[in-house]
Design a protein around this motif. Structure first.
Motif, PDB file in Angstrom:
ATOM      1  N   THR A 195      19.334  -1.603 -12.166  1.00  0.00           N
ATOM      2  CA  THR A 195      19.354  -2.414 -10.941  1.00  0.00           C
ATOM      3  C   THR A 195      18.599  -1.719  -9.805  1.00  0.00           C
ATOM      4  O   THR A 195      17.861  -2.360  -9.048  1.00  0.00           O
ATOM      5  CB  THR A 195      20.808  -2.686 -10.509  1.00  0.00           C
ATOM      6  OG1 THR A 195      21.488  -3.351 -11.573  1.00  0.00           O
ATOM      7  CG2 THR A 195      20.840  -3.549  -9.260  1.00  0.00           C
ATOM      8  N   GLN A 196      18.794  -0.406  -9.687  1.00  0.00           N
ATOM      9  CA  GLN A 196      18.115   0.328  -8.608  1.00  0.00           C
ATOM     10  C   GLN A 196      16.596   0.278  -8.774  1.00  0.00           C
ATOM     11  O   GLN A 196      15.862   0.208  -7.773  1.00  0.00           O
ATOM     12  CB  GLN A 196      18.600   1.780  -8.572  1.00  0.00           C
ATOM     13  CG  GLN A 196      20.090   1.958  -8.330  1.00  0.00           C
ATOM     14  CD  GLN A 196      20.492   1.592  -6.906  1.00  0.00           C
ATOM     15  OE1 GLN A 196      19.693   1.133  -6.099  1.00  0.00           O
ATOM     16  NE2 GLN A 196      21.769   1.774  -6.608  1.00  0.00           N
ATOM     17  N   TYR A 197      16.133   0.290 -10.003  1.00  0.00           N
ATOM     18  CA  TYR A 197      14.697   0.229 -10.237  1.00  0.00           C
ATOM     19  C   TYR A 197      14.128  -1.135  -9.876  1.00  0.00           C
ATOM     20  O   TYR A 197      13.009  -1.234  -9.352  1.00  0.00           O
ATOM     21  CB  TYR A 197      14.380   0.577 -11.696  1.00  0.00           C
ATOM     22  CG  TYR A 197      14.662   2.017 -12.044  1.00  0.00           C
ATOM     23  CD1 TYR A 197      13.688   2.997 -11.867  1.00  0.00           C
ATOM     24  CD2 TYR A 197      15.905   2.412 -12.546  1.00  0.00           C
ATOM     25  CE1 TYR A 197      13.936   4.325 -12.194  1.00  0.00           C
ATOM     26  CE2 TYR A 197      16.164   3.730 -12.868  1.00  0.00           C
ATOM     27  CZ  TYR A 197      15.172   4.685 -12.685  1.00  0.00           C
ATOM     28  OH  TYR A 197      15.422   5.999 -12.997  1.00  0.00           O
ATOM     29  N   SER A 198      14.885  -2.192 -10.159  1.00  0.00           N
ATOM     30  CA  SER A 198      14.431  -3.527  -9.770  1.00  0.00           C
ATOM     31  C   SER A 198      14.428  -3.682  -8.253  1.00  0.00           C
ATOM     32  O   SER A 198      13.521  -4.302  -7.680  1.00  0.00           O
ATOM     33  CB  SER A 198      15.313  -4.595 -10.418  1.00  0.00           C
ATOM     34  OG  SER A 198      16.656  -4.485  -9.963  1.00  0.00           O
ATOM     35  N   LYS A 199      15.436  -3.084  -7.576  1.00  0.00           N
ATOM     36  CA  LYS A 199      15.433  -3.098  -6.114  1.00  0.00           C
ATOM     37  C   LYS A 199      14.238  -2.337  -5.566  1.00  0.00           C
ATOM     38  O   LYS A 199      13.642  -2.724  -4.562  1.00  0.00           O
ATOM     39  CB  LYS A 199      16.732  -2.474  -5.583  1.00  0.00           C
ATOM     40  CG  LYS A 199      17.974  -3.321  -5.759  1.00  0.00           C
ATOM     41  CD  LYS A 199      19.180  -2.610  -5.146  1.00  0.00           C
ATOM     42  CE  LYS A 199      20.446  -3.434  -5.305  1.00  0.00           C
ATOM     43  NZ  LYS A 199      21.627  -2.732  -4.720  1.00  0.00           N
ATOM     44  N   MET A 231      11.301  -2.006  -6.922  1.00  0.00           N
ATOM     45  CA  MET A 231      10.079  -2.786  -7.061  1.00  0.00           C
ATOM     46  C   MET A 231      10.005  -3.945  -6.072  1.00  0.00           C
ATOM     47  O   MET A 231       8.925  -4.480  -5.821  1.00  0.00           O
ATOM     48  CB  MET A 231       9.967  -3.319  -8.491  1.00  0.00           C
ATOM     49  CG  MET A 231       9.772  -2.242  -9.547  1.00  0.00           C
ATOM     50  SD  MET A 231       8.244  -1.295  -9.326  1.00  0.00           S
ATOM     51  CE  MET A 231       8.895   0.258  -8.726  1.00  0.00           C
ATOM     52  N   ASP A 232      11.151  -4.336  -5.509  1.00  0.00           N
ATOM     53  CA  ASP A 232      11.174  -5.404  -4.509  1.00  0.00           C
ATOM     54  C   ASP A 232      11.161  -4.876  -3.086  1.00  0.00           C
ATOM     55  O   ASP A 232      11.205  -5.669  -2.137  1.00  0.00           O
ATOM     56  CB  ASP A 232      12.423  -6.279  -4.711  1.00  0.00           C
ATOM     57  CG  ASP A 232      12.380  -7.055  -6.024  1.00  0.00           C
ATOM     58  OD1 ASP A 232      11.253  -7.329  -6.499  1.00  0.00           O
ATOM     59  OD2 ASP A 232      13.453  -7.360  -6.576  1.00  0.00           O
ATOM     60  N   ASN A 233      11.125  -3.562  -2.924  1.00  0.00           N
ATOM     61  CA  ASN A 233      11.169  -2.952  -1.601  1.00  0.00           C
ATOM     62  C   ASN A 233       9.750  -2.825  -1.047  1.00  0.00           C
ATOM     63  O   ASN A 233       8.894  -2.166  -1.638  1.00  0.00           O
ATOM     64  CB  ASN A 233      11.832  -1.565  -1.688  1.00  0.00           C
ATOM     65  CG  ASN A 233      12.157  -0.987  -0.334  1.00  0.00           C
ATOM     66  OD1 ASN A 233      11.273  -0.769   0.475  1.00  0.00           O
ATOM     67  ND2 ASN A 233      13.438  -0.720  -0.093  1.00  0.00           N
ATOM     68  N   ASP A 234       9.503  -3.477   0.087  1.00  0.00           N
ATOM     69  CA  ASP A 234       8.152  -3.469   0.668  1.00  0.00           C
ATOM     70  C   ASP A 234       7.716  -2.060   1.058  1.00  0.00           C
ATOM     71  O   ASP A 234       6.537  -1.703   0.928  1.00  0.00           O
ATOM     72  CB  ASP A 234       8.095  -4.382   1.899  1.00  0.00           C
ATOM     73  CG  ASP A 234       8.224  -5.845   1.530  1.00  0.00           C
ATOM     74  OD1 ASP A 234       7.902  -6.187   0.369  1.00  0.00           O
ATOM     75  OD2 ASP A 234       8.655  -6.648   2.380  1.00  0.00           O
ATOM     76  N   TRP A 281       8.554   0.746  -0.368  1.00  0.00           N
ATOM     77  CA  TRP A 281       8.188   1.482  -1.570  1.00  0.00           C
ATOM     78  C   TRP A 281       6.798   1.062  -2.057  1.00  0.00           C
ATOM     79  O   TRP A 281       5.987   1.904  -2.427  1.00  0.00           O
ATOM     80  CB  TRP A 281       9.223   1.251  -2.665  1.00  0.00           C
ATOM     81  CG  TRP A 281       8.818   1.782  -4.003  1.00  0.00           C
ATOM     82  CD1 TRP A 281       8.381   1.071  -5.081  1.00  0.00           C
ATOM     83  CD2 TRP A 281       8.790   3.159  -4.411  1.00  0.00           C
ATOM     84  NE1 TRP A 281       8.089   1.905  -6.124  1.00  0.00           N
ATOM     85  CE2 TRP A 281       8.328   3.188  -5.738  1.00  0.00           C
ATOM     86  CE3 TRP A 281       9.109   4.363  -3.780  1.00  0.00           C
ATOM     87  CZ2 TRP A 281       8.193   4.372  -6.454  1.00  0.00           C
ATOM     88  CZ3 TRP A 281       8.963   5.544  -4.486  1.00  0.00           C
ATOM     89  CH2 TRP A 281       8.512   5.544  -5.800  1.00  0.00           C
ATOM     90  N   LEU A 282       6.526  -0.235  -2.055  1.00  0.00           N
ATOM     91  CA  LEU A 282       5.217  -0.713  -2.485  1.00  0.00           C
ATOM     92  C   LEU A 282       4.114  -0.183  -1.569  1.00  0.00           C
ATOM     93  O   LEU A 282       3.026   0.173  -2.031  1.00  0.00           O
ATOM     94  CB  LEU A 282       5.207  -2.239  -2.520  1.00  0.00           C
ATOM     95  CG  LEU A 282       6.191  -2.887  -3.507  1.00  0.00           C
ATOM     96  CD1 LEU A 282       6.114  -4.400  -3.413  1.00  0.00           C
ATOM     97  CD2 LEU A 282       5.912  -2.423  -4.934  1.00  0.00           C
ATOM     98  N   SER A 325      13.644   6.384  -7.072  1.00  0.00           N
ATOM     99  CA  SER A 325      12.287   6.697  -6.605  1.00  0.00           C
ATOM    100  C   SER A 325      11.860   8.088  -7.055  1.00  0.00           C
ATOM    101  O   SER A 325      10.688   8.311  -7.392  1.00  0.00           O
ATOM    102  CB  SER A 325      12.219   6.581  -5.082  1.00  0.00           C
ATOM    103  OG  SER A 325      13.041   7.550  -4.454  1.00  0.00           O
TER     104      SER A 325
END
Length: 307
Positions: free
Chosen positions: A69-73, A75-78, A80-81, A282
């Motif tokens: 779940t943390q990894y999917s969050k 990838m949705d974190n602006d 982080w991107l 991360s």
């Protein structure tokens, strides 16, 4: 004729003295604390971080496993991107410029110039500084109201403008400038050591055949330095991925998050925002980036040795 049967003589190994046993075990005893600390503080903490990345830990570690779940969050974190994009820009430019500049500096010093020792020391001096000092110094230099731009204005060049440090589109490139300034001398030393290890008779033979010096370096010398190139790529990529102190001292990830990098993201979410699980995820992604570069290199090297 009588045959006398004798028992076969058995030889027993001489008993080892206390000094011999101590000499045998002393290296193991001396190295054992280092081995234990390495296993616990490096590999143990890697597995601990991996475990935390699979939990919903916030301010304190939790053992409520939530899978990926943390990894999917992540990838949705602006933010982080944005940090990943900045790492791609910073890492590629830093590695390319530092390696190219290091090669040219090494070739320059390989020409048996005068005062080579003094010049080599000047090139290597930035490596004696920490990234905190480097970031602080370049922050002053590139500050529009304090450094280079103000100096040029004081000299009468009022049209000169260099405000990358406060420009959200250009701030990440100031990190490249500072990182190249600090690390190119170290890359130069690596290539210079490689150049000094090449047999001079090869170069002399090429010169006798009429090859020019640029052709000799391009066609003969640089291909011989392939292991040095691999080492330089691994070292500079490792520096880029784990860059934290340079960013903190120079831009603090700003303006906004325009110069944010994954290491700064990891620290912010783990220690200031109480999202240990997300920060651990991360961190594992950063480790994966390093392994993605290191493992193929080790595989190719081991494969060549076996063949």
């Amino acid at each position: 004729m009588e045959h006398v049967l004798k028992r076969p003589t058995t030889y027993s190994a001489p008993k080892r003295s206390f000094a011999d046993r101590l000499q045998h075990w002393l290296p193991k005893i001396v190295l054992s604390p280092t081995i234990v600390v390495t296993l616990v503080c490096i590999y143990g903490f890697i597995f601990w971080t991996a475990a935390l990345s699979l939990t919903n830990s916030r301010f304190l570690p939790s053992f409520n496993f939530v899978g990926f779940t943390q990894y999917s969050k992540l990838m949705d974190n602006d933010r982080w991107l944005t940090s990943i994009t900045n790492l791609g820009i910073f890492g590629l430019l830093f590695m390319l410029i530092a390696i190219v500049l290091g090669v040219f500096l090494a070739i320059f010093l390989d020409q048996n110039i005068r005062q080579e020792g003094a010049i080599r020391t000047i090139y290597l001096y930035p490596m004696a500084l920490s990234f905190i000092v480097t970031g602080t110094a370049w922050k002053w230099i590139l500050n529009p109201g304090l450094g280079l731009e103000k100096l040029m204005h004081d000299w009468g060049f009022t049209g000169f403008q260099f405000d990358w440090l406060v420009d959200s589109d250009m701030a990440v490139y100031t990190l490249v400038i500072a990182a190249v300034w600090q690390s190119s001398g170290f890359v130069m030393a690596m290539f210079l050591a490689g150049l000094r290890g090449i047999d001079a008779s090869i170069i002399k033979a090429a010169q006798i055949d009429g090859a020019s010096l640029p052709v000799i370096y391009w066609k003969i010398v640089l291909p011989c330095l392939r292991p040095v190139f691999f080492s330089a790529v691994i070292i500079t990529s490792h520096i880029a991925i784990k860059s934290f102190d340079l960013v903190t001292a120079m831009t603090a990830g700003g303006p906004g998050y325009s110069s944010d990098l994954p290491a700064l993201f990891m620290y912010a979410h783990s220690f200031t925002r109480g999202q240990i699980g997300l920060g651990a995820a991360s961190a594992m992604m950063m480790l994966g980036g390093i392994l993605a570069i290191l493992v193929p290199y080790l595989y190719s090297e081991l494969r060549e040795k076996k063949s």
